[in-house]
Motif scaffolding. Sequence first.
Motif, PDB file in Angstrom:
ATOM      1  N   ARG A  65       0.849  -1.187   0.000  1.00  0.00           N
ATOM      2  CA  ARG A  65       0.000   0.000   0.000  1.00  0.00           C
ATOM      3  C   ARG A  65       0.881   1.232   0.000  1.00  0.00           C
ATOM      4  N   MET A  66       0.785   2.031  -1.040  1.00  0.00           N
ATOM      5  CA  MET A  66       1.505   3.292  -1.039  1.00  0.00           C
ATOM      6  C   MET A  66       0.838   4.211  -0.027  1.00  0.00           C
ATOM      7  N   HIS A  67       1.646   4.902   0.734  1.00  0.00           N
ATOM      8  CA  HIS A  67       1.099   5.819   1.726  1.00  0.00           C
ATOM      9  C   HIS A  67       0.412   6.987   1.035  1.00  0.00           C
ATOM     10  N   GLU A  68      -0.524   7.612   1.713  1.00  0.00           N
ATOM     11  CA  GLU A  68      -1.282   8.704   1.116  1.00  0.00           C
ATOM     12  C   GLU A  68      -0.490   9.996   1.002  1.00  0.00           C
ATOM     13  N   ASP A  69       0.770   9.951   1.392  1.00  0.00           N
ATOM     14  CA  ASP A  69       1.663  11.094   1.226  1.00  0.00           C
ATOM     15  C   ASP A  69       1.968  11.252  -0.267  1.00  0.00           C
ATOM     16  N   ARG A  70       1.143  12.013  -0.949  1.00  0.00           N
ATOM     17  CA  ARG A  70       1.274  12.144  -2.400  1.00  0.00           C
ATOM     18  C   ARG A  70       2.612  12.754  -2.795  1.00  0.00           C
ATOM     19  N   GLU A  71       3.118  13.664  -1.975  1.00  0.00           N
ATOM     20  CA  GLU A  71       4.400  14.280  -2.280  1.00  0.00           C
ATOM     21  C   GLU A  71       5.508  13.232  -2.271  1.00  0.00           C
ATOM     22  N   GLY A  72       5.438  12.311  -1.314  1.00  0.00           N
ATOM     23  CA  GLY A  72       6.431  11.245  -1.250  1.00  0.00           C
ATOM     24  C   GLY A  72       6.344  10.309  -2.432  1.00  0.00           C
ATOM     25  N   ILE A  73       5.121   9.933  -2.814  1.00  0.00           N
ATOM     26  CA  ILE A  73       4.933   9.046  -3.963  1.00  0.00           C
ATOM     27  C   ILE A  73       5.484   9.692  -5.221  1.00  0.00           C
ATOM     28  N   GLU A  74       5.159  10.972  -5.414  1.00  0.00           N
ATOM     29  CA  GLU A  74       5.632  11.668  -6.608  1.00  0.00           C
ATOM     30  C   GLU A  74       7.150  11.788  -6.619  1.00  0.00           C
ATOM     31  N   TYR A  75       7.743  11.928  -5.453  1.00  0.00           N
ATOM     32  CA  TYR A  75       9.202  12.014  -5.374  1.00  0.00           C
ATOM     33  C   TYR A  75       9.836  10.685  -5.791  1.00  0.00           C
ATOM     34  N   VAL A  76       9.298   9.578  -5.291  1.00  0.00           N
ATOM     35  CA  VAL A  76       9.824   8.256  -5.656  1.00  0.00           C
ATOM     36  C   VAL A  76       9.641   8.014  -7.155  1.00  0.00           C
ATOM     37  N   VAL A  77       8.475   8.374  -7.684  1.00  0.00           N
ATOM     38  CA  VAL A  77       8.221   8.204  -9.115  1.00  0.00           C
ATOM     39  C   VAL A  77       9.207   9.029  -9.937  1.00  0.00           C
ATOM     40  N   TRP A  78       9.493  10.234  -9.481  1.00  0.00           N
ATOM     41  CA  TRP A  78      10.450  11.096 -10.198  1.00  0.00           C
ATOM     42  C   TRP A  78      11.833  10.453 -10.234  1.00  0.00           C
ATOM     43  N   ILE A  79      12.276   9.917  -9.113  1.00  0.00           N
ATOM     44  CA  ILE A  79      13.595   9.272  -9.068  1.00  0.00           C
ATOM     45  C   ILE A  79      13.641   8.088 -10.027  1.00  0.00           C
ATOM     46  N   LEU A  80      12.601   7.268 -10.017  1.00  0.00           N
ATOM     47  CA  LEU A  80      12.568   6.126 -10.933  1.00  0.00           C
ATOM     48  C   LEU A  80      12.578   6.586 -12.385  1.00  0.00           C
ATOM     49  N   SER A  81      11.857   7.647 -12.672  1.00  0.00           N
ATOM     50  CA  SER A  81      11.701   8.089 -14.056  1.00  0.00           C
ATOM     51  C   SER A  81      12.998   8.589 -14.678  1.00  0.00           C
ATOM     52  N   ILE A  82      13.947   9.088 -13.859  1.00  0.00           N
ATOM     53  CA  ILE A  82      15.180   9.643 -14.425  1.00  0.00           C
ATOM     54  C   ILE A  82      16.309   8.621 -14.461  1.00  0.00           C
ATOM     55  N   ILE A  83      16.053   7.397 -14.000  1.00  0.00           N
ATOM     56  CA  ILE A  83      17.103   6.373 -13.998  1.00  0.00           C
ATOM     57  C   ILE A  83      17.674   6.134 -15.397  1.00  0.00           C
ATOM     58  N   PRO A  84      16.841   5.923 -16.445  1.00  0.00           N
ATOM     59  CA  PRO A  84      17.421   5.670 -17.774  1.00  0.00           C
ATOM     60  C   PRO A  84      18.323   6.796 -18.255  1.00  0.00           C
ATOM     61  N   ASN A  85      17.929   8.043 -18.022  1.00  0.00           N
ATOM     62  CA  ASN A  85      18.745   9.171 -18.479  1.00  0.00           C
ATOM     63  C   ASN A  85      20.086   9.198 -17.757  1.00  0.00           C
ATOM     64  N   LEU A  86      20.087   8.902 -16.454  1.00  0.00           N
ATOM     65  CA  LEU A  86      21.346   8.874 -15.709  1.00  0.00           C
ATOM     66  C   LEU A  86      22.256   7.757 -16.221  1.00  0.00           C
ATOM     67  N   VAL A  87      21.671   6.599 -16.486  1.00  0.00           N
ATOM     68  CA  VAL A  87      22.476   5.454 -16.921  1.00  0.00           C
ATOM     69  C   VAL A  87      23.112   5.717 -18.281  1.00  0.00           C
ATOM     70  N   VAL A  88      22.344   6.232 -19.235  1.00  0.00           N
ATOM     71  CA  VAL A  88      22.892   6.441 -20.583  1.00  0.00           C
ATOM     72  C   VAL A  88      23.901   7.583 -20.622  1.00  0.00           C
ATOM     73  N   THR A  89      23.917   8.436 -19.600  1.00  0.00           N
ATOM     74  CA  THR A  89      24.909   9.510 -19.538  1.00  0.00           C
ATOM     75  C   THR A  89      26.063   9.153 -18.603  1.00  0.00           C
ATOM     76  N   ASN A  90      26.138   7.866 -18.216  1.00  0.00           N
ATOM     77  CA  ASN A  90      27.250   7.345 -17.417  1.00  0.00           C
ATOM     78  C   ASN A  90      27.391   8.029 -16.056  1.00  0.00           C
ATOM     79  N   VAL A  91      26.257   8.275 -15.415  1.00  0.00           N
ATOM     80  CA  VAL A  91      26.232   8.838 -14.069  1.00  0.00           C
ATOM     81  C   VAL A  91      25.728   7.756 -13.120  1.00  0.00           C
TER      82      VAL A  91
END
Length: 335
Positions: free
Chosen positions: A91-117
């Motif tokens: 169950r994701m907690h109702e802290d929407r700000e926290g959920i959006e933060y985790v989603v943001w981190i996941l979403s930028i993973i491919p860009n970081l990897v392809v830029t060798n970071v």
Amino acid sequence: MEPGGGPAPLRKACQNCTIAKRRCIVKLPRCARCSAKSLDCSYDLEPLPSESRERQPPMWKRTRAGSEGPVHCLLQRLSSQGDNPPPAIVRMHEDREGIEYVVWILSIIPNLVVTNVPSVFIHPKRRLSLGENPLVTAVDNLRRKPNLGPSNESFQHLLRIDPTNGPLDDALTAVQALMLYMVAFMFSGDTATQNATKPYFCRLSNWIDTLEMRAHDITTQGLTPWQGWLFGESTRRTILAAHIFICVFNRHQYELSDKKVWMEALPFDGRFGLWLAETPQAWIASAGEKRGQDVQTKLVSWHEFSTNRPVIPMGPDGDMFMSMMLVSHNGKTEL
């Protein structure tokens, strides 16, 4: 009977895993470890002694379903009842700000990897040292063709890999490649690609089960201290990040295996700065040591790390794996 009058919990681990003191992924007719090692598998189903339960540290405490008050963890624990425990519910907690933060981190993973970071669970120095492998192929494909989907030939070829066979290093790179592809697909912005990706979450979950089982036999023989640390930490971070990724896209209700009930106890190295180092010298300095042999590995459970509330940067210049785990456990509004 337990002192409170209820039945004693039953031992779920098979005899082999109990003797070896290894985590048992319960399956019939043989558990995952016995199946991989071609061992005879049998279950005692004997009650655990009360003393064992009393010695369990706080990180193993479970939360009953329907408990009042906020639940900040991505996983809500359910209490075990006799020999038929209910499943754990994500169950994701109702802290929407926290959920959006985790989603943001996941979403930028491919860009970081392809830029060798250094990203959440893939470190460029370890990847580049491995030569050709499924992870290198995945990174190259995403760099050249950012709009790939599950029908891509390389992705379909990856699915034919068996992570139960071969060196653990090969299993790790295969799991990392699968997760990297799926993160890219799910954050592509294309509904058709996202829908075509969802069936592969079961495959990712099974591969993570296998990697977690095999990680108990991890060895760093023949590696430098830094490369050995990167191998172990990459394995630990991949397992935890995959759990979070699965939670995010099944946040309303998702049944897990008993093993994942104990996700809070999974460890990683909680020292800030080591993962961000891109040279052995910077890695040694981050640990406050003078030699690589002295750095060692200092593990902390996800629960211990989060309840200690370390002060770490929350932006893109920090260790986003650590900040993701902290927010996933506590919620962002509580930090």
